[in-house]
Design a protein around this motif. Structure first.
Motif, PDB file in Angstrom:
ATOM      1  N   ILE A   5       1.045  -1.037   0.227  1.00  0.00           N
ATOM      2  CA  ILE A   5      -0.079  -0.008   0.032  1.00  0.00           C
ATOM      3  C   ILE A   5       0.510   1.041  -0.422  1.00  0.00           C
ATOM      4  O   ILE A   5       1.847   1.509   0.912  1.00  0.00           O
ATOM      5  CB  ILE A   5      -0.848   0.128   1.219  1.00  0.00           C
ATOM      6  N   GLN A   6       0.555   2.398  -0.828  1.00  0.00           N
ATOM      7  CA  GLN A   6       1.650   3.324  -1.171  1.00  0.00           C
ATOM      8  C   GLN A   6       0.900   4.286   0.072  1.00  0.00           C
ATOM      9  O   GLN A   6      -1.004   4.690  -0.015  1.00  0.00           O
ATOM     10  CB  GLN A   6       1.156   3.807  -2.435  1.00  0.00           C
ATOM     11  N   ALA A   7       1.502   4.542   0.693  1.00  0.00           N
ATOM     12  CA  ALA A   7       1.177   5.814   2.216  1.00  0.00           C
ATOM     13  C   ALA A   7       1.741   7.231   2.587  1.00  0.00           C
ATOM     14  O   ALA A   7       2.717   7.153   1.830  1.00  0.00           O
ATOM     15  CB  ALA A   7       1.041   5.390   3.441  1.00  0.00           C
ATOM     16  N   THR A   8       0.865   7.654   2.079  1.00  0.00           N
ATOM     17  CA  THR A   8       1.946   9.558   2.427  1.00  0.00           C
ATOM     18  C   THR A   8       0.952  10.356   3.657  1.00  0.00           C
ATOM     19  O   THR A   8      -0.296  10.243   4.083  1.00  0.00           O
ATOM     20  CB  THR A   8       1.325  10.374   1.057  1.00  0.00           C
ATOM     21  N   ALA A  16     -12.822  18.202   8.584  1.00  0.00           N
ATOM     22  CA  ALA A  16     -12.993  19.411   6.029  1.00  0.00           C
ATOM     23  C   ALA A  16     -11.578  18.192   6.445  1.00  0.00           C
ATOM     24  O   ALA A  16     -11.997  18.620   5.135  1.00  0.00           O
ATOM     25  CB  ALA A  16     -12.201  20.713   6.897  1.00  0.00           C
ATOM     26  N   ALA A  17     -10.635  18.904   6.933  1.00  0.00           N
ATOM     27  CA  ALA A  17      -9.042  17.397   5.757  1.00  0.00           C
ATOM     28  C   ALA A  17      -9.515  16.005   5.220  1.00  0.00           C
ATOM     29  O   ALA A  17      -9.183  16.380   4.519  1.00  0.00           O
ATOM     30  CB  ALA A  17      -8.186  18.003   7.062  1.00  0.00           C
ATOM     31  N   THR A  18     -10.597  15.565   6.630  1.00  0.00           N
ATOM     32  CA  THR A  18     -10.766  14.038   5.753  1.00  0.00           C
ATOM     33  C   THR A  18     -11.413  14.412   4.713  1.00  0.00           C
ATOM     34  O   THR A  18     -11.300  12.886   4.144  1.00  0.00           O
ATOM     35  CB  THR A  18     -10.932  13.296   6.950  1.00  0.00           C
ATOM     36  N   ASN A  19     -12.219  15.375   4.639  1.00  0.00           N
ATOM     37  CA  ASN A  19     -14.085  15.449   3.942  1.00  0.00           C
ATOM     38  C   ASN A  19     -12.492  15.329   2.516  1.00  0.00           C
ATOM     39  O   ASN A  19     -12.826  14.561   1.940  1.00  0.00           O
ATOM     40  CB  ASN A  19     -14.373  16.568   3.939  1.00  0.00           C
ATOM     41  N   ARG A  20     -11.643  16.847   2.361  1.00  0.00           N
ATOM     42  CA  ARG A  20     -11.412  16.677   1.234  1.00  0.00           C
ATOM     43  C   ARG A  20     -10.441  15.274   0.871  1.00  0.00           C
ATOM     44  O   ARG A  20     -10.425  15.151  -0.589  1.00  0.00           O
ATOM     45  CB  ARG A  20     -10.246  17.760   1.371  1.00  0.00           C
ATOM     46  N   LEU A  21     -10.189  14.920   1.703  1.00  0.00           N
ATOM     47  CA  LEU A  21      -9.653  13.936   1.268  1.00  0.00           C
ATOM     48  C   LEU A  21      -9.858  13.013   0.867  1.00  0.00           C
ATOM     49  O   LEU A  21      -9.834  11.924  -0.642  1.00  0.00           O
ATOM     50  CB  LEU A  21      -8.558  13.206   3.012  1.00  0.00           C
ATOM     51  N   ARG A  22     -11.313  12.386   1.165  1.00  0.00           N
ATOM     52  CA  ARG A  22     -12.394  11.776   0.704  1.00  0.00           C
ATOM     53  C   ARG A  22     -12.886  12.017  -0.874  1.00  0.00           C
ATOM     54  O   ARG A  22     -12.650  11.036  -1.779  1.00  0.00           O
ATOM     55  CB  ARG A  22     -13.333  10.926   1.487  1.00  0.00           C
ATOM     56  N   ARG A  23     -12.489  13.728  -0.830  1.00  0.00           N
ATOM     57  CA  ARG A  23     -13.019  13.705  -1.980  1.00  0.00           C
ATOM     58  C   ARG A  23     -12.004  13.557  -3.254  1.00  0.00           C
ATOM     59  O   ARG A  23     -12.627  13.137  -4.331  1.00  0.00           O
ATOM     60  CB  ARG A  23     -13.256  15.452  -2.355  1.00  0.00           C
ATOM     61  N   GLY A  25     -10.423  10.773  -3.724  1.00  0.00           N
ATOM     62  CA  GLY A  25     -10.125   9.662  -3.987  1.00  0.00           C
ATOM     63  C   GLY A  25      -9.239   8.894  -2.435  1.00  0.00           C
ATOM     64  O   GLY A  25      -8.186   8.247  -3.173  1.00  0.00           O
ATOM     65  N   LEU A  26      -8.580   9.298  -1.239  1.00  0.00           N
ATOM     66  CA  LEU A  26      -8.562   9.276  -0.527  1.00  0.00           C
ATOM     67  C   LEU A  26      -8.617   8.701   1.266  1.00  0.00           C
ATOM     68  O   LEU A  26      -9.530   9.340   0.965  1.00  0.00           O
ATOM     69  CB  LEU A  26      -6.754   9.838  -0.253  1.00  0.00           C
ATOM     70  N   VAL A  27      -8.256   7.311   1.066  1.00  0.00           N
ATOM     71  CA  VAL A  27      -8.454   7.169   2.644  1.00  0.00           C
ATOM     72  C   VAL A  27      -8.229   7.879   3.788  1.00  0.00           C
ATOM     73  O   VAL A  27      -6.992   7.130   3.742  1.00  0.00           O
ATOM     74  CB  VAL A  27      -9.531   6.067   3.136  1.00  0.00           C
ATOM     75  N   PRO A  28      -8.353   8.014   4.821  1.00  0.00           N
ATOM     76  CA  PRO A  28      -7.624   8.552   6.129  1.00  0.00           C
ATOM     77  C   PRO A  28      -7.372   7.737   6.572  1.00  0.00           C
ATOM     78  O   PRO A  28      -8.205   6.035   6.955  1.00  0.00           O
ATOM     79  CB  PRO A  28      -8.254   9.650   6.645  1.00  0.00           C
ATOM     80  N   ALA A  29      -5.951   7.594   7.755  1.00  0.00           N
ATOM     81  CA  ALA A  29      -5.746   6.053   8.108  1.00  0.00           C
ATOM     82  C   ALA A  29      -4.516   6.837   9.302  1.00  0.00           C
ATOM     83  O   ALA A  29      -3.872   7.797   9.005  1.00  0.00           O
ATOM     84  CB  ALA A  29      -4.931   4.944   7.691  1.00  0.00           C
ATOM     85  N   ALA A  42      -2.944   9.091   4.528  1.00  0.00           N
ATOM     86  CA  ALA A  42      -3.705   9.334   3.830  1.00  0.00           C
ATOM     87  C   ALA A  42      -3.420   7.516   2.455  1.00  0.00           C
ATOM     88  O   ALA A  42      -2.680   7.869   2.324  1.00  0.00           O
ATOM     89  CB  ALA A  42      -3.744  10.360   2.513  1.00  0.00           C
ATOM     90  N   ILE A  43      -4.129   6.930   1.841  1.00  0.00           N
ATOM     91  CA  ILE A  43      -4.001   5.827   1.227  1.00  0.00           C
ATOM     92  C   ILE A  43      -5.050   5.494   0.074  1.00  0.00           C
ATOM     93  O   ILE A  43      -6.479   6.608   0.905  1.00  0.00           O
ATOM     94  CB  ILE A  43      -4.757   4.516   2.308  1.00  0.00           C
ATOM     95  N   PRO A  44      -4.904   5.817  -1.316  1.00  0.00           N
ATOM     96  CA  PRO A  44      -5.944   5.470  -2.219  1.00  0.00           C
ATOM     97  C   PRO A  44      -6.615   4.757  -1.630  1.00  0.00           C
ATOM     98  O   PRO A  44      -6.897   3.913  -1.599  1.00  0.00           O
ATOM     99  CB  PRO A  44      -4.102   5.108  -3.740  1.00  0.00           C
ATOM    100  N   ALA A  45      -8.222   5.096  -2.225  1.00  0.00           N
ATOM    101  CA  ALA A  45      -9.565   4.361  -1.890  1.00  0.00           C
ATOM    102  C   ALA A  45      -9.041   3.377  -2.637  1.00  0.00           C
ATOM    103  O   ALA A  45      -9.582   2.040  -2.569  1.00  0.00           O
ATOM    104  CB  ALA A  45     -10.010   4.787  -2.240  1.00  0.00           C
ATOM    105  N   VAL A  46      -8.744   3.023  -3.742  1.00  0.00           N
ATOM    106  CA  VAL A  46      -8.561   1.968  -4.871  1.00  0.00           C
ATOM    107  C   VAL A  46      -7.884   0.790  -4.434  1.00  0.00           C
ATOM    108  O   VAL A  46      -8.143  -0.544  -4.361  1.00  0.00           O
ATOM    109  CB  VAL A  46      -8.236   2.244  -6.537  1.00  0.00           C
ATOM    110  N   GLN A  47      -6.975   1.048  -3.352  1.00  0.00           N
ATOM    111  CA  GLN A  47      -6.147  -0.269  -2.735  1.00  0.00           C
ATOM    112  C   GLN A  47      -6.896  -0.575  -1.779  1.00  0.00           C
ATOM    113  O   GLN A  47      -6.866  -1.805  -1.225  1.00  0.00           O
ATOM    114  CB  GLN A  47      -4.383   0.638  -2.178  1.00  0.00           C
ATOM    115  N   VAL A  48      -7.886   0.873  -1.428  1.00  0.00           N
ATOM    116  CA  VAL A  48      -8.498   0.093  -0.389  1.00  0.00           C
ATOM    117  C   VAL A  48      -9.571  -0.731  -0.782  1.00  0.00           C
ATOM    118  O   VAL A  48     -10.025  -2.039  -0.274  1.00  0.00           O
ATOM    119  CB  VAL A  48      -8.581   1.068   0.525  1.00  0.00           C
TER     120      VAL A  48
END
Length: 209
Positions: A5-8, A16-23, A25-29, A42-48
């Motif tokens: 998994i690619q993580a940043t 607000a920040a986590t909502n921006r991530l999701r918009r 295509g990222l999932v907070p972790a 932050a992890i790409p939703a496609v990898q989740v």
């Protein structure tokens, strides 16, 4: 199976920040454990989604962090469709962990050929094993189950080094006799009913001639 998994790293953790991530295509972790500081990632939703398809428990994080981690918890949206957040625990591949593993039934129960129905009571069990040897699933052979019989967690095929945590007597599947509909009585059915006696009218005495 271990997914890479690619993580940043992420600096902002508010709503607000986590909502921006999701918009985007990222999932907070959050990565924690082993006495080290928590890492907000932050992890790409496609990898989740790939994790979900593979039923992966272990992941290899690359990118801003280089860690082996165990997927501890997933937070879902209200409809249970999208993953909103991941909790990840740092692990050494040789250390023992307790995880929940899904069950796969193999074969055709003999009882189904006898008119019975195979019913699943449990779809997953808890096991203990090294973090690097977590099985994707556990196999339960149901071929020899007849009507009225069941299989328990003790009947699961455990790979070497995997220890059952769930109570071994827990019923996983059972074969139940098919239910037959009981005949219903017809309210208008008069078969076997006593004949109704109808008295003649005229309650007075006969008139004299």
């Amino acid at each position: 199976m271990t997914d890479v998994i690619q993580a940043t790293k992420r600096d902002s953790t508010g709503t607000a920040a986590t909502n921006r991530l999701r918009r985007n295509g990222l999932v907070p972790a959050v990565l924690y454990g082993h006495g080290e500081s928590n890492e907000h990632l932050a992890i790409p939703a496609v990898q989740v989604k790939g994790l979900l398809r593979h039923h992966s428990k272990m992941i290899k994080l690359t990118g801003d962090v280089n860690e082996n981690a165990l997927v501890s918890e997933m937070q879902w949206d209200a409809l249970g469709i999208e993953v909103l957040h991941l909790d990840l625990i740092r692990v050494n591949l040789k250390e023992k962990v307790e995880v929940t593993v899904s069950i796969e039934t193999h074969g055709e129960a003999a009882g189904t050929r006898e008119g019975g129905i195979l019913l699943e009571n449990l779809h997953e069990v808890d096991v203990r094993c090294s973090a690097g040897a977590i099985p994707e699933s556990l196999v339960l052979d149901v071929n020899d189950l007849h009507v009225g019989q069941h299989a328990t967690a003790n009947d699961l095929q455990l790979p070497e080094g995997v220890e059952l945590v769930t109570d071994g007597e827990t019923v996983i599947v059972h074969v139940e006799a098919a239910r037959t509909e009981e005949p219903t009585e017809d309210a208008g059915d008069s078969i076997g009913a006593e004949p109704e006696v109808i008295s003649k009218g005229g309650g007075g005495d006969d008139e004299e001639a």
